[in-house]
Design a protein around this motif. Sequence first.
Motif, PDB file in Angstrom:
ATOM      1  N   CYS A  89       8.308 -31.036  30.531  1.00  0.00           N
ATOM      2  CA  CYS A  89       8.334 -31.357  29.104  1.00  0.00           C
ATOM      3  C   CYS A  89       9.718 -31.882  28.730  1.00  0.00           C
ATOM      4  O   CYS A  89      10.729 -31.258  29.059  1.00  0.00           O
ATOM      5  CB  CYS A  89       7.988 -30.109  28.295  1.00  0.00           C
ATOM      6  SG  CYS A  89       8.144 -30.346  26.515  1.00  0.00           S
ATOM      7  N   CYS A  92      11.224 -29.090  25.837  1.00  0.00           N
ATOM      8  CA  CYS A  92      11.665 -27.725  26.169  1.00  0.00           C
ATOM      9  C   CYS A  92      11.912 -27.549  27.667  1.00  0.00           C
ATOM     10  O   CYS A  92      12.257 -26.456  28.106  1.00  0.00           O
ATOM     11  CB  CYS A  92      10.649 -26.705  25.679  1.00  0.00           C
ATOM     12  SG  CYS A  92       9.118 -26.688  26.649  1.00  0.00           S
ATOM     13  N   CYS A 124       4.899 -30.690  26.870  1.00  0.00           N
ATOM     14  CA  CYS A 124       3.941 -29.618  27.119  1.00  0.00           C
ATOM     15  C   CYS A 124       3.034 -29.522  25.893  1.00  0.00           C
ATOM     16  O   CYS A 124       3.375 -30.016  24.811  1.00  0.00           O
ATOM     17  CB  CYS A 124       4.652 -28.296  27.405  1.00  0.00           C
ATOM     18  SG  CYS A 124       5.460 -27.558  25.983  1.00  0.00           S
ATOM     19  N   CYS A 127       4.759 -27.991  22.732  1.00  0.00           N
ATOM     20  CA  CYS A 127       5.675 -28.878  21.999  1.00  0.00           C
ATOM     21  C   CYS A 127       4.901 -30.000  21.307  1.00  0.00           C
ATOM     22  O   CYS A 127       5.255 -30.407  20.201  1.00  0.00           O
ATOM     23  CB  CYS A 127       6.722 -29.461  22.944  1.00  0.00           C
ATOM     24  SG  CYS A 127       7.952 -28.245  23.463  1.00  0.00           S
TER      25      CYS A 127
HETATM   26 ZN   LIG Z   1       7.674 -28.260  25.755  1.00  0.00          ZN
END
Ligand SMILES: [Zn+2]
Length: 176
Positions: A89, A92, A124, A127
């Motif tokens: 991701c 994050c 992800c 997120c």
């Molecule tokens: Zn993420």
Amino acid sequence: MTKVLVLSSSQEPLNICDWRRALSLITAGKATVLESYEAKAHGSDQRAAVIMLKRPHPLAGLYAGLDKRQPPRLAPSRRNILHRDGYACRYCKAHGPAVTLTLDHVTPRCQGGKNSWENLVTACSRCNNKKGGRNLEESGMSLTPVPHYPTNVAAFRASMFRKLGMSHPSWEKYLP
Ligand SMILES: [Zn+2]
């Protein structure tokens, strides 16, 4: 399924195909075999590992940067974007088998965001949900580094072939 590395007539890595496709190119006289996999103990057939197209491919020159006038570009496909972002991701840094990876439009499509290397990132599902249909400013999320087109296409492809577990020692000397 045995994978075969396909090179352009100037020996630039172009693609990976399966051995059936490689065989049809060879029998049609469109490609020559440069490397073969070792024959299996119980079979006499030696299968091609690396083939080279005999005619210049439309994408040839892409890797050498020869055709500056109209350089064909790598598509910002899901596979390519995920590879560029290291299968993690971009917000994050989450990665691994438990993480569901999606593609996020940095500027949402409803705000005019395009399907481009600069506007697509791996995110992800958490997120992506958190960001929703908002842009970076609205969501308060940030991206470092800023997404961009691969600077070295040949190296990008080579690393993707290796990452996908499709490379073979006999290919190495043809991959940058
Ligand atoms: Zn993420």
